[in-house]
Design a protein around this motif. Structure first.
Motif, PDB file in Angstrom:
ATOM      1  N   LEU A 161      -8.725  14.825 -10.512  1.00 17.31           N
ATOM      2  CA  LEU A 161      -9.842  14.514  -9.627  1.00 17.31           C
ATOM      3  C   LEU A 161     -11.128  14.294 -10.406  1.00 17.31           C
ATOM      4  CD1 LEU A 161      -9.069  17.113  -6.820  1.00 17.31           C
ATOM      5  CD2 LEU A 161      -9.017  14.622  -6.559  1.00 17.31           C
ATOM      6  N   ASP A 162     -11.266  14.983 -11.542  1.00 15.46           N
ATOM      7  CA  ASP A 162     -12.431  14.783 -12.404  1.00 15.46           C
ATOM      8  C   ASP A 162     -12.247  13.560 -13.301  1.00 15.46           C
ATOM      9  OD1 ASP A 162     -13.862  16.973 -11.456  1.00 15.46           O
ATOM     10  OD2 ASP A 162     -12.860  18.353 -12.825  1.00 15.46           O
ATOM     11  N   ILE A 163     -11.050  13.425 -13.872  1.00 12.00           N
ATOM     12  CA  ILE A 163     -10.816  12.322 -14.807  1.00 12.00           C
ATOM     13  C   ILE A 163     -10.959  10.977 -14.110  1.00 12.00           C
ATOM     14  CG2 ILE A 163      -9.058  11.213 -16.248  1.00 12.00           C
ATOM     15  CD1 ILE A 163      -8.026  14.045 -16.895  1.00 12.00           C
ATOM     16  N   PHE A 164     -10.465  10.867 -12.874  1.00  8.41           N
ATOM     17  CA  PHE A 164     -10.546   9.599 -12.145  1.00  8.41           C
ATOM     18  C   PHE A 164     -11.619   9.654 -11.042  1.00  8.41           C
ATOM     19  CE2 PHE A 164      -6.096   9.589 -13.722  1.00  8.41           C
ATOM     20  CZ  PHE A 164      -6.171   8.438 -14.485  1.00  8.41           C
ATOM     21  N   VAL A 167     -12.274   9.844  -2.469  1.00  4.79           N
ATOM     22  CA  VAL A 167     -11.821  10.998  -3.239  1.00  4.79           C
ATOM     23  C   VAL A 167     -12.048  10.768  -4.734  1.00  4.79           C
ATOM     24  CG1 VAL A 167      -9.838  12.471  -3.799  1.00  4.79           C
ATOM     25  CG2 VAL A 167     -10.086  11.535  -1.481  1.00  4.79           C
ATOM     26  N   PHE A 168     -11.961   9.514  -5.162  1.00  9.46           N
ATOM     27  CA  PHE A 168     -12.062   9.170  -6.566  1.00  9.46           C
ATOM     28  C   PHE A 168     -13.280   8.279  -6.813  1.00  9.46           C
ATOM     29  CE2 PHE A 168      -7.610   9.817  -5.443  1.00  9.46           C
ATOM     30  CZ  PHE A 168      -7.185  10.719  -6.404  1.00  9.46           C
ATOM     31  N   SER A 169     -13.439   7.839  -8.047  1.00  9.01           N
ATOM     32  CA  SER A 169     -14.518   6.923  -8.405  1.00  9.01           C
ATOM     33  C   SER A 169     -14.380   5.610  -7.636  1.00  9.01           C
ATOM     34  CB  SER A 169     -14.472   6.633  -9.910  1.00  9.01           C
ATOM     35  OG  SER A 169     -15.269   5.520 -10.246  1.00  9.01           O
ATOM     36  N   ASP A 170     -15.502   5.014  -7.283  1.00 11.17           N
ATOM     37  CA  ASP A 170     -15.438   3.714  -6.609  1.00 11.17           C
ATOM     38  C   ASP A 170     -14.984   2.608  -7.553  1.00 11.17           C
ATOM     39  OD1 ASP A 170     -17.689   3.373  -8.178  1.00 11.17           O
ATOM     40  OD2 ASP A 170     -19.087   3.145  -6.506  1.00 11.17           O
ATOM     41  N   LYS A 171     -14.833   2.925  -8.827  1.00 12.97           N
ATOM     42  CA  LYS A 171     -14.290   1.970  -9.808  1.00 12.97           C
ATOM     43  C   LYS A 171     -12.765   2.053  -9.882  1.00 12.97           C
ATOM     44  CE  LYS A 171     -18.421   2.287 -12.749  1.00 12.97           C
ATOM     45  NZ  LYS A 171     -19.131   3.277 -11.909  1.00 12.97           N
ATOM     46  N   PHE A 172     -12.176   2.964  -9.127  1.00  9.48           N
ATOM     47  CA  PHE A 172     -10.749   3.292  -9.238  1.00  9.48           C
ATOM     48  C   PHE A 172      -9.978   2.685  -8.069  1.00  9.48           C
ATOM     49  CE2 PHE A 172      -7.280   6.609  -8.847  1.00  9.48           C
ATOM     50  CZ  PHE A 172      -6.631   6.265 -10.016  1.00  9.48           C
ATOM     51  N   THR A 173      -9.171   1.654  -8.367  1.00 11.60           N
ATOM     52  CA  THR A 173      -8.296   1.040  -7.365  1.00 11.60           C
ATOM     53  C   THR A 173      -6.875   1.011  -7.920  1.00 11.60           C
ATOM     54  OG1 THR A 173     -10.031  -0.321  -6.355  1.00 11.60           O
ATOM     55  CG2 THR A 173      -7.767  -1.069  -6.099  1.00 11.60           C
ATOM     56  N   LEU A 174      -5.983   1.704  -7.252  1.00  9.40           N
ATOM     57  CA  LEU A 174      -4.600   1.848  -7.703  1.00  9.40           C
ATOM     58  C   LEU A 174      -3.665   1.339  -6.621  1.00  9.40           C
ATOM     59  CD1 LEU A 174      -2.648   3.067  -9.895  1.00  9.40           C
ATOM     60  CD2 LEU A 174      -2.692   5.175  -8.531  1.00  9.40           C
ATOM     61  N   VAL A 175      -2.726   0.468  -7.006  1.00 10.81           N
ATOM     62  CA  VAL A 175      -1.773  -0.090  -6.052  1.00 10.81           C
ATOM     63  C   VAL A 175      -0.359   0.036  -6.609  1.00 10.81           C
ATOM     64  CG1 VAL A 175      -3.452  -1.735  -5.150  1.00 10.81           C
ATOM     65  CG2 VAL A 175      -1.931  -2.441  -6.998  1.00 10.81           C
ATOM     66  N   ASP A 176       0.603  -0.013  -5.694  1.00  7.84           N
ATOM     67  CA  ASP A 176       2.017  -0.170  -6.049  1.00  7.84           C
ATOM     68  C   ASP A 176       2.336  -1.637  -5.792  1.00  7.84           C
ATOM     69  OD1 ASP A 176       4.709   0.040  -6.529  1.00  7.84           O
ATOM     70  OD2 ASP A 176       5.161   1.013  -4.622  1.00  7.84           O
ATOM     71  N   GLU A 198      -8.250   2.712  -3.009  1.00 10.73           N
ATOM     72  CA  GLU A 198      -9.003   1.460  -2.974  1.00 10.73           C
ATOM     73  C   GLU A 198     -10.488   1.766  -3.121  1.00 10.73           C
ATOM     74  OE1 GLU A 198      -9.139  -1.401   0.599  1.00 10.73           O
ATOM     75  OE2 GLU A 198      -7.392  -2.030  -0.596  1.00 10.73           O
ATOM     76  N   GLN A 199     -11.029   1.401  -4.282  1.00  9.35           N
ATOM     77  CA  GLN A 199     -12.422   1.701  -4.617  1.00  9.35           C
ATOM     78  C   GLN A 199     -12.737   3.170  -4.344  1.00  9.35           C
ATOM     79  OE1 GLN A 199     -14.646  -1.309  -2.425  1.00  9.35           O
ATOM     80  NE2 GLN A 199     -14.528  -2.703  -4.179  1.00  9.35           N
ATOM     81  N   GLY A 200     -11.831   4.018  -4.763  1.00 12.97           N
ATOM     82  CA  GLY A 200     -12.013   5.455  -4.648  1.00 12.97           C
ATOM     83  C   GLY A 200     -11.527   6.072  -3.354  1.00 12.97           C
ATOM     84  N   VAL A 201     -11.230   5.254  -2.352  1.00  5.46           N
ATOM     85  CA  VAL A 201     -10.791   5.765  -1.050  1.00  5.46           C
ATOM     86  C   VAL A 201      -9.268   5.949  -1.061  1.00  5.46           C
ATOM     87  CG1 VAL A 201     -10.642   5.298   1.421  1.00  5.46           C
ATOM     88  CG2 VAL A 201     -12.722   4.689   0.154  1.00  5.46           C
ATOM     89  N   PHE A 202      -8.828   7.131  -0.710  1.00  6.63           N
ATOM     90  CA  PHE A 202      -7.397   7.426  -0.665  1.00  6.63           C
ATOM     91  C   PHE A 202      -6.795   6.784   0.589  1.00  6.63           C
ATOM     92  CE2 PHE A 202      -4.037  10.751   0.464  1.00  6.63           C
ATOM     93  CZ  PHE A 202      -3.061  10.104  -0.280  1.00  6.63           C
ATOM     94  N   LYS A 203      -5.814   5.897   0.385  1.00  9.85           N
ATOM     95  CA  LYS A 203      -5.289   5.094   1.489  1.00  9.85           C
ATOM     96  C   LYS A 203      -4.057   5.698   2.155  1.00  9.85           C
ATOM     97  CE  LYS A 203      -7.000   1.767   2.379  1.00  9.85           C
ATOM     98  NZ  LYS A 203      -8.170   1.529   3.254  1.00  9.85           N
ATOM     99  N   GLY A 204      -3.315   6.549   1.455  1.00  9.36           N
ATOM    100  CA  GLY A 204      -2.160   7.135   2.121  1.00  9.36           C
ATOM    101  C   GLY A 204      -1.078   7.569   1.152  1.00  9.36           C
ATOM    102  N   PHE A 205      -0.140   8.335   1.670  1.00  7.67           N
ATOM    103  CA  PHE A 205       0.960   8.883   0.872  1.00  7.67           C
ATOM    104  C   PHE A 205       2.144   7.925   0.846  1.00  7.67           C
ATOM    105  CE2 PHE A 205      -1.390  12.647   2.239  1.00  7.67           C
ATOM    106  CZ  PHE A 205      -1.478  13.372   1.055  1.00  7.67           C
TER     107      PHE A 205
END
Length: 462
Positions: A411-414, A272-281, A307-314
């Motif tokens: 969605l565009d920014i990230f 869903v996002f850039s493959d450079k974008f990995t966000l964790v809690d 994870e690398q742009g892939v949306f992992k869950g809510f």
């Protein structure tokens, strides 16, 4: 103090057990807060407060009622009266259309890993010295200092009638904002810092950034930018605030079910996002003032969101999970511990960013002010740059742009327009100064370059 709090809560639980047919949850919040405020190059306010808030929630089947009170540990009779009031209120409450879950703690959990005694005990003299070092040699008759240094200790604890066990969290925090404003030209230079422990405090970092910004604002031309698309480098404040907004209108399961999210269930597991974008809690990151268990007692560990742009869950608060029949994820907390993984760009300071070779103009936006939601289902936000922005021109020179407005989708920014993220990261403090103390920080790269974003409005002056 900890022992006294624990004993008090257990005594209150014993009293709550006398309320036949009811379950009672007792939530304890104690804060010791200090604030030093500056205005017009002087201390305008220096205050502190010590507060204890007790929130008592009574359950009867699918009915629920809560009562809050400001109290003191010595006022046991008053706190018992609070339990009486909650018990009386729940009789008259309307039933929910779902059965709320009541925590069942199987063991007592005490976490003081985010507490630093040295930071909690920092003195007024040390706060003032920090500001003096941060702005040494930068103030003039025209350039005046304002800002805040807030710090404190936060204690949260919870117990209920289902178990004698309890949760207890203690943390220390500091949030500093330093502003140098020109009295005539009405522009401002701002730098901020977050601290979980005293050794995190570094006024020299703020001094270097403020000095660089003052040089730019005093020496370089001020310009009104033409409307259009720009490659934009966002600073840590802007990145952190956008991610904080994503927590509510992005990966929050309850928001998704209510149609208030731009992410959908069918997107889980998909890019869903850039493959450079990995966000964790990441509750192991102490700079985020983490909860290592949520308020339901669920142990919290690293939770991948993207994870690398892939949306992992809510993520799911317990109450939303109850309402919508979902599985709770350990996110019944007052704040998450968001960490955006860094990239590969070797830039760690504003002067390094300005000195970087570039093929075209780059707009630097450190802060996004007055951020608001335009369309949650599309992830569209709007915000203004106000002060601190710089136009880094292709020829190596710098100009200072007047305020511009961005109205863009997250969605565009990230998304695919992300060019790079810096290797250097920083904890940016997103705590609100309103309401109960809730120290919150997001760990983000120092800089993020996003290509081809449109500015929707450009002011003719500051």
């Amino acid at each position: 103090m900890k022992e006294r709090i624990v004993n008090t809560l257990r005594e209150l639980r014993t009293y709550a057990l006398t309320k036949t047919g009811l379950d009672v949850v007792i939530f304890y919040h104690e804060e010791d807060s200090y604030l030093m405020r500056f205005a017009n190059s002087a201390i305008s306010l220096n205050t502190n407060e010590h507060l204890i808030l007790l929130e008592i929630t009574a359950y009867s089947g699918s009915k629920r009622a809560s009562y809050e009170m400001i109290t003191d540990l010595s006022k046991m009779d008053e706190m018992r009266q609070g339990i009486d009031i909650a018990a009386e209120m729940v009789v008259h409450a309307q039933p929910l259309n779902y059965q709320p879950t009541i925590p069942l703690y199987t063991e007592t959990f005490i976490d003081e890993s985010a507490y630093d005694e040295a930071l909690a005990a920092i003195s007024n003299t040390e706060r003032l010295e920090f500001f003096n070092r941060a702005v040494a040699g930068l103030e003039t008759e025209q350039i005046r200092l304002s800002g805040i240094f807030t710090s404190g200790t936060n204690i949260l604890a919870s117990i209920n009638t289902r178990s004698e066990h309890l949760l207890y969290f203690c943390s220390s925090d500091a949030q500093i904002s330093v502003v140098l404003a020109h009295a005539t030209h009405k522009w401002e230079a701002q730098a901020e810092q977050s601290a979980q422990k005293k050794t995190d405090l570094d006024p020299e970092i703020l001094h270097r950034e403020l000095k660089f910004l003052l040089e730019r604002y005093q020496q370089d031309p001020h310009v009104r930018l033409p409307l259009g698309s720009y490659d934009i480098v966002f600073g840590p404040a802007a990145i952190a605030d956008m991610l904080s907004m994503m927590r509510w209108i992005g990966f929050n399961g309850g928001s998704m079910k209510r149609g208030f999210s731009f992410l959908k269930e069918e997107q889980v597991g998909k890019p869903v996002f850039s493959d450079k974008f990995t966000l964790v809690d990441d509750p192991d990151n102490l700079s985020t003032f983490p909860f290592k268990r949520d308020l339901m007692g669920i142990p919290r560990s690293r939770f991948p969101l993207i994870e690398q742009g892939v949306f992992k869950g809510f993520t799911w608060f317990q109450d939303d999970a109850d309402e919508f029949g979902a599985q709770p994820t350990g996110h019944t907390v007052y704040h998450s511990s968001l960490v955006l993984q860094p990239g590969e760009q070797e830039i760690s300071s504003l002067d390094e960013l300005a000195a970087m070779p570039r093929q075209k103009d780059i707009l630097y936006i450190p802060f996004l002010h007055y951020m608001n939601i335009v369309n949650p289902s599309k992830g569209v936000l709007t915000a203004s740059s106000r002060f601190g922005a710089l136009l880094l021109k292709a020829d190596g020179t710098v100009a200072v742009p007047f305020n511009v407005r961005l109205t863009q989708s997250l969605l565009d920014i990230f998304g695919s327009k992300v060019s790079w993220l810096s290797r250097a990261s920083v904890a940016y403090n997103t705590s609100s100064s309103y309401g109960a103390r809730n120290p919150t920080a997001v760990v983000v790269p120092q800089f993020m370059l996003v290509n081809d974003l449109e500015i929707s409005h450009s002011n003719p002056s500051f």
